[in-house]
Design a protein around this motif. Structure first.
Motif, PDB file in Angstrom:
ATOM      1  N   ALA A 206      -7.205   5.324   2.648  1.00  0.00           N
ATOM      2  CA  ALA A 206      -7.174   5.423   3.587  1.00  0.00           C
ATOM      3  C   ALA A 206      -7.420   7.040   3.471  1.00  0.00           C
ATOM      4  CB  ALA A 206      -5.687   4.700   4.454  1.00  0.00           C
ATOM      5  N   ALA A 207      -6.335   7.745   2.804  1.00  0.00           N
ATOM      6  CA  ALA A 207      -6.210   9.074   2.514  1.00  0.00           C
ATOM      7  C   ALA A 207      -7.899  10.259   2.568  1.00  0.00           C
ATOM      8  CB  ALA A 207      -5.253   9.674   1.513  1.00  0.00           C
ATOM      9  N   THR A 208      -8.371   9.244   1.249  1.00  0.00           N
ATOM     10  CA  THR A 208      -8.995  10.458   0.648  1.00  0.00           C
ATOM     11  C   THR A 208     -10.984   9.491   0.942  1.00  0.00           C
ATOM     12  OG1 THR A 208      -8.884   9.013  -1.373  1.00  0.00           O
ATOM     13  CG2 THR A 208      -7.446  11.017  -0.978  1.00  0.00           C
ATOM     14  N   VAL A 219      -5.355   7.486  -9.508  1.00  0.00           N
ATOM     15  CA  VAL A 219      -4.009   7.056  -8.836  1.00  0.00           C
ATOM     16  C   VAL A 219      -4.263   5.513  -8.784  1.00  0.00           C
ATOM     17  CG1 VAL A 219      -3.182   7.604  -6.477  1.00  0.00           C
ATOM     18  CG2 VAL A 219      -4.314   9.251  -7.512  1.00  0.00           C
ATOM     19  N   TYR A 220      -4.990   5.030  -8.155  1.00  0.00           N
ATOM     20  CA  TYR A 220      -5.284   3.888  -8.040  1.00  0.00           C
ATOM     21  C   TYR A 220      -4.565   3.069  -9.635  1.00  0.00           C
ATOM     22  CZ  TYR A 220      -5.364  -1.090  -7.648  1.00  0.00           C
ATOM     23  OH  TYR A 220      -6.140  -2.483  -7.907  1.00  0.00           O
ATOM     24  N   PRO A 299       6.851   6.158  -8.633  1.00  0.00           N
ATOM     25  CA  PRO A 299       6.728   7.255  -7.969  1.00  0.00           C
ATOM     26  C   PRO A 299       5.612   7.629  -7.115  1.00  0.00           C
ATOM     27  CG  PRO A 299       6.999   7.844 -10.260  1.00  0.00           C
ATOM     28  CD  PRO A 299       6.645   6.181 -10.455  1.00  0.00           C
ATOM     29  N   VAL A 300       4.901   7.215  -7.971  1.00  0.00           N
ATOM     30  CA  VAL A 300       3.011   6.981  -7.367  1.00  0.00           C
ATOM     31  C   VAL A 300       2.977   5.534  -6.146  1.00  0.00           C
ATOM     32  CG1 VAL A 300       0.765   6.414  -7.563  1.00  0.00           C
ATOM     33  CG2 VAL A 300       2.477   7.225  -9.694  1.00  0.00           C
ATOM     34  N   ASN A 301       3.878   5.045  -6.277  1.00  0.00           N
ATOM     35  CA  ASN A 301       3.740   3.951  -5.429  1.00  0.00           C
ATOM     36  C   ASN A 301       4.239   4.777  -3.916  1.00  0.00           C
ATOM     37  OD1 ASN A 301       2.410   1.608  -5.045  1.00  0.00           O
ATOM     38  ND2 ASN A 301       3.179   1.522  -6.877  1.00  0.00           N
ATOM     39  N   ASP A 302       5.943   5.318  -4.621  1.00  0.00           N
ATOM     40  CA  ASP A 302       6.749   5.757  -3.417  1.00  0.00           C
ATOM     41  C   ASP A 302       5.759   7.066  -2.926  1.00  0.00           C
ATOM     42  OD1 ASP A 302       8.639   4.365  -4.569  1.00  0.00           O
ATOM     43  OD2 ASP A 302       9.417   5.608  -5.068  1.00  0.00           O
ATOM     44  N   ALA A 303       5.121   7.796  -3.095  1.00  0.00           N
ATOM     45  CA  ALA A 303       4.599   8.718  -2.626  1.00  0.00           C
ATOM     46  C   ALA A 303       3.415   8.592  -1.861  1.00  0.00           C
ATOM     47  CB  ALA A 303       3.442  10.191  -3.980  1.00  0.00           C
ATOM     48  N   LEU A 304       2.395   7.255  -2.596  1.00  0.00           N
ATOM     49  CA  LEU A 304       1.606   6.847  -1.150  1.00  0.00           C
ATOM     50  C   LEU A 304       1.789   6.612  -0.200  1.00  0.00           C
ATOM     51  CD1 LEU A 304      -0.731   5.002  -3.897  1.00  0.00           C
ATOM     52  CD2 LEU A 304      -1.625   7.305  -2.719  1.00  0.00           C
ATOM     53  N   ARG A 305       3.544   5.865  -0.339  1.00  0.00           N
ATOM     54  CA  ARG A 305       3.393   5.401   1.016  1.00  0.00           C
ATOM     55  C   ARG A 305       4.191   6.069   1.956  1.00  0.00           C
ATOM     56  NH1 ARG A 305       8.534   4.872   3.258  1.00  0.00           N
ATOM     57  NH2 ARG A 305       9.450   6.401   1.565  1.00  0.00           N
ATOM     58  N   THR A 322      -8.020  15.756   1.089  1.00  0.00           N
ATOM     59  CA  THR A 322      -8.935  15.492  -0.282  1.00  0.00           C
ATOM     60  C   THR A 322      -8.368  14.859  -1.646  1.00  0.00           C
ATOM     61  OG1 THR A 322      -8.115  17.696  -1.241  1.00  0.00           O
ATOM     62  CG2 THR A 322      -9.922  18.104   0.311  1.00  0.00           C
ATOM     63  N   VAL A 323      -9.735  14.104  -2.865  1.00  0.00           N
ATOM     64  CA  VAL A 323      -8.366  13.556  -2.990  1.00  0.00           C
ATOM     65  C   VAL A 323      -7.532  14.473  -4.702  1.00  0.00           C
ATOM     66  CG1 VAL A 323      -8.944  12.439  -5.699  1.00  0.00           C
ATOM     67  CG2 VAL A 323     -10.664  11.995  -4.077  1.00  0.00           C
ATOM     68  N   ALA A 324      -7.626  15.703  -4.576  1.00  0.00           N
ATOM     69  CA  ALA A 324      -6.993  16.705  -5.154  1.00  0.00           C
ATOM     70  C   ALA A 324      -5.612  16.828  -4.297  1.00  0.00           C
ATOM     71  CB  ALA A 324      -7.775  18.153  -5.375  1.00  0.00           C
ATOM     72  N   GLU A 325      -5.544  17.079  -3.268  1.00  0.00           N
ATOM     73  CA  GLU A 325      -5.120  17.240  -1.982  1.00  0.00           C
ATOM     74  C   GLU A 325      -3.631  15.840  -3.259  1.00  0.00           C
ATOM     75  OE1 GLU A 325      -6.292  19.614   1.420  1.00  0.00           O
ATOM     76  OE2 GLU A 325      -6.280  17.818   1.887  1.00  0.00           O
ATOM     77  N   LEU A 326      -4.315  14.564  -2.418  1.00  0.00           N
ATOM     78  CA  LEU A 326      -3.198  13.201  -2.906  1.00  0.00           C
ATOM     79  C   LEU A 326      -2.924  13.255  -4.098  1.00  0.00           C
ATOM     80  CD1 LEU A 326      -2.557  10.317  -1.598  1.00  0.00           C
ATOM     81  CD2 LEU A 326      -4.893   9.991  -2.713  1.00  0.00           C
ATOM     82  N   ALA A 327      -3.602  14.468  -5.544  1.00  0.00           N
ATOM     83  CA  ALA A 327      -3.601  13.832  -6.720  1.00  0.00           C
ATOM     84  C   ALA A 327      -2.100  14.539  -6.878  1.00  0.00           C
ATOM     85  CB  ALA A 327      -4.615  14.515  -7.466  1.00  0.00           C
ATOM     86  N   ARG A 328      -2.144  15.455  -5.700  1.00  0.00           N
ATOM     87  CA  ARG A 328      -0.537  16.838  -5.983  1.00  0.00           C
ATOM     88  C   ARG A 328       0.315  16.442  -5.085  1.00  0.00           C
ATOM     89  NH1 ARG A 328      -4.624  20.865  -5.212  1.00  0.00           N
ATOM     90  NH2 ARG A 328      -3.820  21.129  -2.409  1.00  0.00           N
ATOM     91  N   GLU A 329       0.293  15.842  -4.457  1.00  0.00           N
ATOM     92  CA  GLU A 329       1.404  14.930  -3.490  1.00  0.00           C
ATOM     93  C   GLU A 329       1.766  13.129  -4.991  1.00  0.00           C
ATOM     94  OE1 GLU A 329       2.535  15.134  -0.942  1.00  0.00           O
ATOM     95  OE2 GLU A 329       1.375  16.470  -0.143  1.00  0.00           O
TER      96      GLU A 329
END
Length: 338
Positions: A206-208, A219-220, A299-305, A322-329
């Motif tokens: 949904a994000a990227t 990330v997944y 932490p990964v699922n916390d951030a994705l939520r 972007t994938v880079a933005e999501l990865a940073r989050e």
């Protein structure tokens, strides 16, 4: 049996359209522009065989149907975040012969995640879980695309929390006559937990956009590893990949649909339609919940939520990060929510 499809979106519209095509009584429940389009032009269901137009009754509210029939089946296909409102609206409706919908009618919960059945069982006596594997999209009023063949999808179903009965078998027979595989299983939650693990990718997509970038896949993979660790800590069993592949076999194959726009998964579609809400609390958030209960960092699922909810609340388009933005989050996410 008459099937009342509460939430005639991608999954509900596909199931309702296929049931209607096979000659079953169907009522579609929808809202706003989608309901208006269904009433004026019918449900346009685009499948590998072409575009079928199904003109069936459409309601926005249960009062429009009046008294329900004793042979009605309620097929709940709204997103989990909308389940309480739908269940409260339909549960008290009178049924011919006595009782209410919540007391007498079967309710099938066809949503991602594992929370909807639990919400339903507080209100309804006869709840059935449905594990949905039915790729479909709904991005414009009145139209649904279901690109799989020769079967449209597979719906494992069974009593909630466990078991199988004659009602499930009758519903399964109707579905299979309508080009939808419907194995009746006594352990439907095991299948739903397996699907939940795959749905942890929904927020990433949904994000990227589609998971074609190696960083997005990573990330997944990290989110899924957290999910499996949380399940193990909680003593939760799930169907493994081999079992799922065997169930689908080569009977469900994606085929490109000419003229139909590419649609992502359910969370992607929520952002694409600008609904203002998304199901991440019941997907990635389910892993966060289990992690907090059982002492597993997520932490990964916390951030994705958190990211998915922000995108939905701000009505940002699907694929706007972007994938880079999501990865940073994700990398900046602490082991507990701030």
């Amino acid at each position: 049996m008459r099937y009342i499809i509460i939430g005639a979106g991608a999954v509900g519209g596909s199931v309702g359209g296929r049931l209607a095509e096979a000659g079953h009584d169907v009522v579609l429940v929808a809202r706003g522009a989608h309901a208006a389009a269904l009433r004026s032009g019918g449900l346009r269901l685009h499948t590998p065989e072409g575009i079928g137009v199904h003109r069936v009754p459409v309601v926005e509210h249960p009062e429009e149907l009046g008294e329900l029939r004793a042979d009605d089946v309620l097929f709940l296909a709204v997103k989990t975040q909308d389940a309480v409102a739908a269940l409260d609206a339909w549960g008290g409706r009178p049924v011919a012969g006595g009782g209410t919908a919540a007391e007498t009618l079967p309710l099938l919960c066809a949503q991602n995640g594992v929370e909807s059945e639990r919400i339903a069982l507080r209100r309804f006596r006869h709840v059935y879980g449905v594990c949905v594997w039915l790729p479909a999209s709904h991005t414009e009023p009145g139209a649904v695309s279901a690109p799989c063949a020769p079967w449209t999808g597979i719906l494992h179903l069974g009593r909630y929390p466990a078991g199988a009965d004659e009602t499930a078998a009758r519903i399964a027979a109707d579905l299979e006559k309508s080009r939808i595989l419907a194995p009746v299983v006594p352990d439907v939650l095991r299948w739903k937990y397996a699907k939940l693990l795959s749905n942890l990718a929904n927020a990433v997509e949904a994000a990227t956009g589609p998971l074609t970038d190696g960083r997005a896949k990573d990330v997944y993979a990290r989110a899924r590893a957290e999910g499996e660790a949380a399940f193990t800590a909680a003593g939760i069993a799930w169907a493994d990949e081999a079992e799922q592949r065997e169930a689908r076999g080569d009977r469900i194959r994606l085929r490109p649909l000419d003229g139909s726009p590419r649609g992502g998964g359910s969370s992607w579609q929520s952002l694409d339609r600008g609904t203002g809400s998304i199901e991440a609390d019941y997907l990635n958030g389910e892993i966060s919940l289990l992690g907090r209960v059982h002492g597993v960092p997520t932490p990964v699922n916390d951030a994705l939520r958190r990211v998915a909810n922000t995108l939905a609340r701000e009505r940002r388009p699907a694929g706007s990060m972007t994938v880079a933005e999501l990865a940073r989050e994700v990398d900046a996410s602490p082991h507990t929510d701030a």
